[in-house]
Design a protein around this motif. Structure first.
Motif, PDB file in Angstrom:
ATOM      1  N   GLN A   1       0.825  -1.210   0.000  1.00  0.00           N
ATOM      2  CA  GLN A   1       0.000   0.000   0.000  1.00  0.00           C
ATOM      3  C   GLN A   1       0.857   1.257   0.000  1.00  0.00           C
ATOM      4  O   GLN A   1       0.529   2.234  -0.699  1.00  0.00           O
ATOM      5  N   ARG A   2       1.948   1.268   0.746  1.00  0.00           N
ATOM      6  CA  ARG A   2       2.828   2.438   0.740  1.00  0.00           C
ATOM      7  C   ARG A   2       3.408   2.674  -0.651  1.00  0.00           C
ATOM      8  O   ARG A   2       3.484   3.813  -1.127  1.00  0.00           O
ATOM      9  N   TYR A   3       3.796   1.599  -1.296  1.00  0.00           N
ATOM     10  CA  TYR A   3       4.363   1.686  -2.654  1.00  0.00           C
ATOM     11  C   TYR A   3       3.323   2.218  -3.636  1.00  0.00           C
ATOM     12  O   TYR A   3       3.600   3.118  -4.437  1.00  0.00           O
TER      13      TYR A   3
ATOM     14  N   ASP B   1     -12.385  -4.503  -6.972  1.00  0.00           N
ATOM     15  CA  ASP B   1     -12.842  -5.138  -5.739  1.00  0.00           C
ATOM     16  C   ASP B   1     -12.829  -4.111  -4.623  1.00  0.00           C
ATOM     17  O   ASP B   1     -12.150  -3.073  -4.703  1.00  0.00           O
ATOM     18  N   SER B   2     -13.594  -4.373  -3.587  1.00  0.00           N
ATOM     19  CA  SER B   2     -13.744  -3.410  -2.499  1.00  0.00           C
ATOM     20  C   SER B   2     -12.473  -3.261  -1.679  1.00  0.00           C
ATOM     21  O   SER B   2     -12.268  -2.221  -1.035  1.00  0.00           O
TER      22      SER B   2
ATOM     23  N   ASN C   1     -11.188   0.428  -0.753  1.00  0.00           N
ATOM     24  CA  ASN C   1     -11.000   0.880   0.618  1.00  0.00           C
ATOM     25  C   ASN C   1      -9.546   1.268   0.891  1.00  0.00           C
ATOM     26  O   ASN C   1      -9.272   2.173   1.695  1.00  0.00           O
ATOM     27  N   ALA C   2      -8.608   0.602   0.228  1.00  0.00           N
ATOM     28  CA  ALA C   2      -7.191   0.888   0.446  1.00  0.00           C
ATOM     29  C   ALA C   2      -6.766   2.219  -0.166  1.00  0.00           C
ATOM     30  O   ALA C   2      -5.939   2.937   0.410  1.00  0.00           O
ATOM     31  N   TYR C   3      -7.355   2.577  -1.337  1.00  0.00           N
ATOM     32  CA  TYR C   3      -6.810   3.703  -2.097  1.00  0.00           C
ATOM     33  C   TYR C   3      -7.817   4.796  -2.446  1.00  0.00           C
ATOM     34  O   TYR C   3      -7.493   5.723  -3.185  1.00  0.00           O
ATOM     35  N   LYS C   4      -9.025   4.717  -1.908  1.00  0.00           N
ATOM     36  CA  LYS C   4     -10.042   5.695  -2.270  1.00  0.00           C
ATOM     37  C   LYS C   4      -9.672   7.115  -1.860  1.00  0.00           C
ATOM     38  O   LYS C   4     -10.112   8.086  -2.498  1.00  0.00           O
TER      39      LYS C   4
ATOM     40  N   ASN D   1     -12.405  11.088  -7.444  1.00  0.00           N
ATOM     41  CA  ASN D   1     -13.334  10.370  -8.332  1.00  0.00           C
ATOM     42  C   ASN D   1     -13.025   8.872  -8.375  1.00  0.00           C
ATOM     43  O   ASN D   1     -12.697   8.307  -9.414  1.00  0.00           O
ATOM     44  N   THR D   2     -13.098   8.240  -7.211  1.00  0.00           N
ATOM     45  CA  THR D   2     -12.876   6.801  -7.114  1.00  0.00           C
ATOM     46  C   THR D   2     -14.210   6.073  -6.968  1.00  0.00           C
ATOM     47  O   THR D   2     -15.077   6.490  -6.203  1.00  0.00           O
ATOM     48  N   TYR D   3     -14.355   4.961  -7.724  1.00  0.00           N
ATOM     49  CA  TYR D   3     -15.593   4.171  -7.712  1.00  0.00           C
ATOM     50  C   TYR D   3     -15.268   2.726  -7.370  1.00  0.00           C
ATOM     51  O   TYR D   3     -14.260   2.180  -7.819  1.00  0.00           O
TER      52      TYR D   3
END
Length: 332
Positions: free
Chosen positions: A135-137, A154-155, A159-162, A167-169
């Motif tokens: 996730q840091r990378y 996928d969710s 959830n990790a990068y929203k 404008n994230t879906y």
């Protein structure tokens, strides 16, 4: 509008289903646009050459033999991509790209697009894992290229990068659109498809029809290490001892079998997924974070049951995905 669709690489047949699904989404969303598909394979080969057997020794030897005037520059830095020569209005990168295996190979291409003020959309994307280091990378990468929007597959990815992309879906995998891209011919033959590239074919399976065995990894990896080539030969040898084996360089050939299968048993997500997209049953036999892409579209556990899609539900999710990218671009 001129759209560059950044494909990854077809060393894995499933990537082709993602690419064509992404193309279908773009055609539905922007029917009057020109869509230009560009492969990331040049960057893949360069990245593999940079990370082959003892890459430092390899590079020094090739520099000496070839008289390279820039011995400290990587193969990736010396590799060109067609997208760098196209004056596009939008660039779209789909697939399982949110981890180092893809990012390190595609970063130069995406940076070039950003430097030329070409907006970037990540479409139907996910990661190989969501560990803190990964996730840091990925977050660093997202801050660097600043995509104008992202639709996840996928969710977990959502959830990790929203919070890192405007404008994230929370969407679905692009390959769920593959049945809108191609309608394979039908056959009267009755068969079950087995696609096992990562684990041995389960012994406890029972069949009431003929068996077709497909391989999703048909191409030799360029510049791969000797160890990986040995492992590949060892892995494939049992496959070639079986009956009714199938390997092809055409994704339409694979779609013929998945669209006509009674059921597909596989350790490959993108063997199960197109089977489901064409209305047939599938069971997934591998434990991976990537399997989370099934959660939104299935009411049953695909790891324990032979499942089928709720077509009305998936049609709704597909319509929402098309509308999502339209909304992203409208705010461009």
């Amino acid at each position: 509008m001129k759209i560059v669709l950044l494909r990854t690489w077809l060393t894995n047949i499933g990537n082709g289903f993602i690419d064509k699904g992404a193309q279908t989404i773009l055609r539905k969303a922007f029917p009057d646009s020109e869509i230009i598909e560009v492969s990331g394979y040049p960057n893949f080969t360069a990245g593999r050459k940079d990370t082959g057997i003892f890459p430092t020794v390899q590079n020094k030897l090739s520099n000496k033999l070839l008289g390279n005037s820039r011995p400290d520059q990587s193969y990736l830095d010396r590799t060109i991509n067609v997208s760098e020569y196209i004056d596009a209005d939008l660039a779209v990168l789909p697939g399982c790209i949110l981890y180092d295996h893809v990012i390190e190979k595609y970063s130069n291409v995406l940076q070039s697009l950003k430097d030329r003020d070409v907006p970037i959309v990540l479409l139907g994307v996910g990661g190989g894992d969501y560990q803190p280091k990964t996730q840091r990378y990925v977050k660093s990468f997202l801050r660097e290229i600043e995509p104008i929007g992202m639709i996840t597959r996928d969710s977990n990815a959502y959830n990790a990068y929203k919070s890192d992309v405007d404008n994230t879906y929370d969407g679905i995998d692009c390959a769920f659109f593959i049945n809108d891209w191609y309608e394979p011919p039908e056959t009267e033959h009755n068969f079950t498809v087995l696609t096992f590239d990562k684990i041995d074919e389960p012994k406890k399976l029972s069949y009431k029809s003929d068996i077709i065995r497909t391989d999703h990894f048909p191409f030799e990896q360029p510049h791969g290490t000797l160890w990986k080539k040995v492992k590949k030969m060892r892995k494939q040898s049992p496959f070639y001892k079986e009956d009714n084996i199938f390997v092809s360089d055409s994704i339409k050939d694979y779609l013929f079998f998945y669209s006509n299968a009674n059921v597909t048993h596989s350790d490959r997500i993108h063997a199960c997924l197109p089977t489901l997209a064409y209305g047939n049953k599938a069971k997934f036999w591998f434990d991976t974070p990537r399997g989370a892409l099934f959660d939104k579209v299935l009411d049953e556990d695909i790891h324990t049951n032979q499942v089928r899609l709720d077509e009305d539900k998936v049609d709704r999710l597909k319509s929402e995905q098309v509308e999502a990218i339209q909304n992203i671009v409208s705010e461009m």
